[in-house]
Design an enzyme around this catalytic site. Structure first.
Site, PDB file in Angstrom:
ATOM      1  N   HIS A  95       2.278  -5.551   3.132  1.00 29.62           N
ATOM      2  CA  HIS A  95       2.265  -5.793   1.682  1.00 29.62           C
ATOM      3  C   HIS A  95       3.654  -5.565   1.090  1.00 29.62           C
ATOM      4  O   HIS A  95       4.118  -6.329   0.246  1.00 29.62           O
ATOM      5  CB  HIS A  95       1.316  -4.814   0.985  1.00 29.62           C
ATOM      6  CG  HIS A  95      -0.116  -4.903   1.388  1.00 29.62           C
ATOM      7  ND1 HIS A  95      -0.734  -3.959   2.161  1.00 29.62           N
ATOM      8  CD2 HIS A  95      -1.065  -5.830   1.116  1.00 29.62           C
ATOM      9  CE1 HIS A  95      -2.001  -4.274   2.338  1.00 29.62           C
ATOM     10  NE2 HIS A  95      -2.242  -5.422   1.731  1.00 29.62           N
ATOM     11  N   GLU A 105       3.256  -1.688   5.257  1.00 31.96           N
ATOM     12  CA  GLU A 105       4.564  -2.372   5.286  1.00 31.96           C
ATOM     13  C   GLU A 105       4.441  -3.893   5.130  1.00 31.96           C
ATOM     14  O   GLU A 105       5.379  -4.533   4.675  1.00 31.96           O
ATOM     15  CB  GLU A 105       5.315  -2.049   6.573  1.00 31.96           C
ATOM     16  CG  GLU A 105       6.190  -0.823   6.500  1.00 31.96           C
ATOM     17  CD  GLU A 105       7.238  -0.879   5.382  1.00 31.96           C
ATOM     18  OE1 GLU A 105       7.874  -1.926   5.190  1.00 31.96           O
ATOM     19  OE2 GLU A 105       7.413   0.142   4.685  1.00 31.96           O
ATOM     20  N   GLY A 164      -5.001  -3.554  -2.227  1.00 26.63           N
ATOM     21  CA  GLY A 164      -4.634  -2.141  -2.132  1.00 26.63           C
ATOM     22  C   GLY A 164      -4.636  -1.604  -0.719  1.00 26.63           C
ATOM     23  O   GLY A 164      -4.689  -2.352   0.246  1.00 26.63           O
ATOM     24  N   SER A 212      -2.695  -4.205   9.096  1.00 29.78           N
ATOM     25  CA  SER A 212      -3.843  -4.569   8.267  1.00 29.78           C
ATOM     26  C   SER A 212      -4.437  -3.304   7.675  1.00 29.78           C
ATOM     27  O   SER A 212      -4.460  -2.247   8.331  1.00 29.78           O
ATOM     28  CB  SER A 212      -4.907  -5.270   9.125  1.00 29.78           C
ATOM     29  OG  SER A 212      -6.150  -5.278   8.453  1.00 29.78           O
ATOM     30  N   GLN A 230     -15.173 -12.043  -2.676  1.00 30.31           N
ATOM     31  CA  GLN A 230     -14.709 -12.581  -1.391  1.00 30.31           C
ATOM     32  C   GLN A 230     -15.231 -11.812  -0.182  1.00 30.31           C
ATOM     33  O   GLN A 230     -14.851 -12.100   0.945  1.00 30.31           O
ATOM     34  CB  GLN A 230     -13.184 -12.683  -1.371  1.00 30.31           C
ATOM     35  CG  GLN A 230     -12.449 -11.362  -1.303  1.00 30.31           C
ATOM     36  CD  GLN A 230     -10.960 -11.558  -1.523  1.00 30.31           C
ATOM     37  OE1 GLN A 230     -10.528 -11.929  -2.611  1.00 30.31           O
ATOM     38  NE2 GLN A 230     -10.151 -11.339  -0.500  1.00 30.31           N
ATOM     39  N   ASP A 243      -2.624 -14.072   6.844  1.00 27.42           N
ATOM     40  CA  ASP A 243      -3.837 -14.762   6.381  1.00 27.42           C
ATOM     41  C   ASP A 243      -3.484 -16.240   6.177  1.00 27.42           C
ATOM     42  O   ASP A 243      -3.448 -16.744   5.053  1.00 27.42           O
ATOM     43  CB  ASP A 243      -4.333 -14.117   5.089  1.00 27.42           C
ATOM     44  CG  ASP A 243      -4.687 -12.656   5.303  1.00 27.42           C
ATOM     45  OD1 ASP A 243      -5.757 -12.387   5.858  1.00 27.42           O
ATOM     46  OD2 ASP A 243      -3.868 -11.776   4.961  1.00 27.42           O
ATOM     47  N   LEU A 269      -2.061  -0.081   0.688  1.00 27.73           N
ATOM     48  CA  LEU A 269      -0.864  -0.851   1.052  1.00 27.73           C
ATOM     49  C   LEU A 269      -0.194  -0.346   2.327  1.00 27.73           C
ATOM     50  O   LEU A 269      -0.218   0.847   2.633  1.00 27.73           O
ATOM     51  CB  LEU A 269       0.130  -0.800  -0.109  1.00 27.73           C
ATOM     52  CG  LEU A 269      -0.433  -1.288  -1.455  1.00 27.73           C
ATOM     53  CD1 LEU A 269       0.622  -1.143  -2.543  1.00 27.73           C
ATOM     54  CD2 LEU A 269      -0.904  -2.731  -1.363  1.00 27.73           C
TER      55      LEU A 269
HETATM   56  P1  AMP Z   1      -4.815  -7.963   1.226  1.00 28.48           P
HETATM   57  O1  AMP Z   1      -4.556  -6.673   0.497  1.00 28.48           O
HETATM   58  O2  AMP Z   1      -5.368  -7.782   2.588  1.00 28.48           O
HETATM   59  O3  AMP Z   1      -5.584  -8.950   0.383  1.00 28.48           O
HETATM   60  O4  AMP Z   1      -3.392  -8.621   1.464  1.00 28.48           O
HETATM   61  C1  AMP Z   1      -2.539  -8.915   0.381  1.00 28.48           C
HETATM   62  C2  AMP Z   1      -1.411  -9.789   0.855  1.00 28.48           C
HETATM   63  O5  AMP Z   1      -0.670  -9.106   1.875  1.00 28.48           O
HETATM   64  C3  AMP Z   1      -1.902 -11.113   1.487  1.00 28.48           C
HETATM   65  O6  AMP Z   1      -1.046 -12.166   1.075  1.00 28.48           O
HETATM   66  C4  AMP Z   1      -1.771 -10.834   2.962  1.00 28.48           C
HETATM   67  O7  AMP Z   1      -1.592 -12.007   3.733  1.00 28.48           O
HETATM   68  C5  AMP Z   1      -0.531  -9.961   2.996  1.00 28.48           C
HETATM   69  N1  AMP Z   1      -0.488  -9.202   4.249  1.00 28.48           N
HETATM   70  C6  AMP Z   1      -1.470  -8.430   4.772  1.00 28.48           C
HETATM   71  N2  AMP Z   1      -1.091  -7.941   5.971  1.00 28.48           N
HETATM   72  C7  AMP Z   1       0.145  -8.418   6.213  1.00 28.48           C
HETATM   73  C8  AMP Z   1       1.083  -8.280   7.291  1.00 28.48           C
HETATM   74  N3  AMP Z   1       0.802  -7.546   8.372  1.00 28.48           N
HETATM   75  N4  AMP Z   1       2.272  -8.916   7.200  1.00 28.48           N
HETATM   76  C9  AMP Z   1       2.573  -9.669   6.104  1.00 28.48           C
HETATM   77  N5  AMP Z   1       1.742  -9.836   5.053  1.00 28.48           N
HETATM   78  C10 AMP Z   1       0.541  -9.225   5.109  1.00 28.48           C
END
Ligand code: AMP
Length: 293
Positions: free
Chosen positions: A37, A35, A31, A185, A61, A150, A33
């Site tokens: 995501h 760009e 969540g 992020s 995690q 990641d 979210l």
């Molecule tokens: P998270 O909500 O941080 O667990 O991220 C969910 C998904 O979004 C994971 O597969 C991340 O690698 C991806 N993600 C997060 N930040 C980025 C980004 N800046 N560019 C591309 N994908 C991202």
């Protein structure tokens, strides 16, 4: 867009879709979210009949309770963004729904976890493996989309899918960045304005490491790490957690000709730990490139 909170309802919807011959694209998120995501979601929308996005802040995690407690959340905003992308189902189970009793089963890794974030965050990837195995079994996706941001997670999930014979294709998606290069992020909102400026040097150090490889035919791992470390030491006010150069996706220090490599950096700021990486071929060309910054 349908909101689902129970495993049973999610499983029923997925089973019905698969029985109707529909493909299911799945994006797992925690969540808040952005760009990055949404790029995963856009790719899933293009390539599948049904798009499912999960929003679940997985306690397993998080190795620091303060990070879990302060993890940013905004379900109303997230669902509006997903609706606008044409997502079919948002799955947001509670912690009690996902983990109703004391766990008996734990998953572990034999490699790919003793370096980078696996070394700095003990237990993190075990938690990732457990939640994703559950989500894969509940949602039964045809394709699942993960961000190269990641990259270690991608390496671990690729092994999970292959070794446990999940009938799922993992699609890696290049990192989406701010115009100055900072990787998007959810944790960036926890940076002070000074830290936000400072953090762009993470990307600069990675690009400098890439440039070193490009311009030195006989580069060594130690030289590349020293070079990036030097730049970070000179420019960064945050505390460097790690700077590394390893094979990708095996994450080994011994780099042979033809191996792809990952340059990876993690930095602690006061209220956020940021990570970033570049994945390169031996000549220093980026393997997962985004048209967008
Ligand atoms: P998270 O909500 O941080 O667990 O991220 C969910 C998904 O979004 C994971 O597969 C991340 O690698 C991806 N993600 C997060 N930040 C980025 C980004 N800046 N560019 C591309 N994908 C991202």
């Amino acid at each position: 867009m349908i909101h689902i909170e129970t495993i049973k309802e999610m499983r029923d919807k997925s089973q019905a879709a698969r029985q109707n011959g529909q493909s299911i694209g799945f994006v797992a998120t925690m969540g808040f979210l952005h760009e990055g995501h949404l790029q995963l979601v856009k790719n899933a929308r293009k390539e599948n009949d049904l798009v499912v996005v999960s929003i679940f802040v997985n306690p397993l995690q998080f190795n620091q309770s303060s990070d879990l407690a302060t993890y940013p959340r905004d379900l109303a905003r997230d669902t509006a963004l997903l609706e606008a992308e044409g997502v079919d189902i948002v799955f947001h189970p509670s912690v009690e729904e996902m983990y109703p009793k004391q766990s008996v089963v734990q998953m572990s890794l034999l490699s790919r976890q003793d370096v980078l974030c696996g070394a700095s965050r003990p237990g993190h990837f075990e938690g990732v493996l457990k939640v994703l195995s559950k989500l894969f079994l509940i949602i039964q996706p045809t394709k699942t989309y993960f961000g190269i941001k990641d990259a270690q997670q991608v390496a671990v999930v690729e092994a999970l899918i292959e070794e446990l014979n999940f009938d799922i294709t993992l699609v890696p998606v290049p990192t989406i960045r701010e115009p100055d290069g900072l990787a998007l992020s959810s944790r960036n909102v926890r940076l002070s304005p000074e830290e936000r400026k400072d953090a762009t040097n993470i990307y600069q150090a990675l690009r400098a490491g890439q440039q070193y490889i490009r311009s030195n035919e006989y580069w060594s791992r130690d030289q590349v790490i020293d070079y990036m470390e030097h730049i970070l030491r000179e420019r960064i006010s945050g505390k460097v957690d790690y700077v590394n150069c390893l094979t990708y996706p095996d994450l080994q220090p011994l780099i042979n000709e033809n191996d792809s490599v990952i340059l990876a950096v993690a930095v602690y700021y006061e209220n956020a730990r940021l990570i970033d990486n570049l994945i390169l071929d031996q000549s220093g060309e980026e393997i997962y490139r985004s048209d967008k910054k």
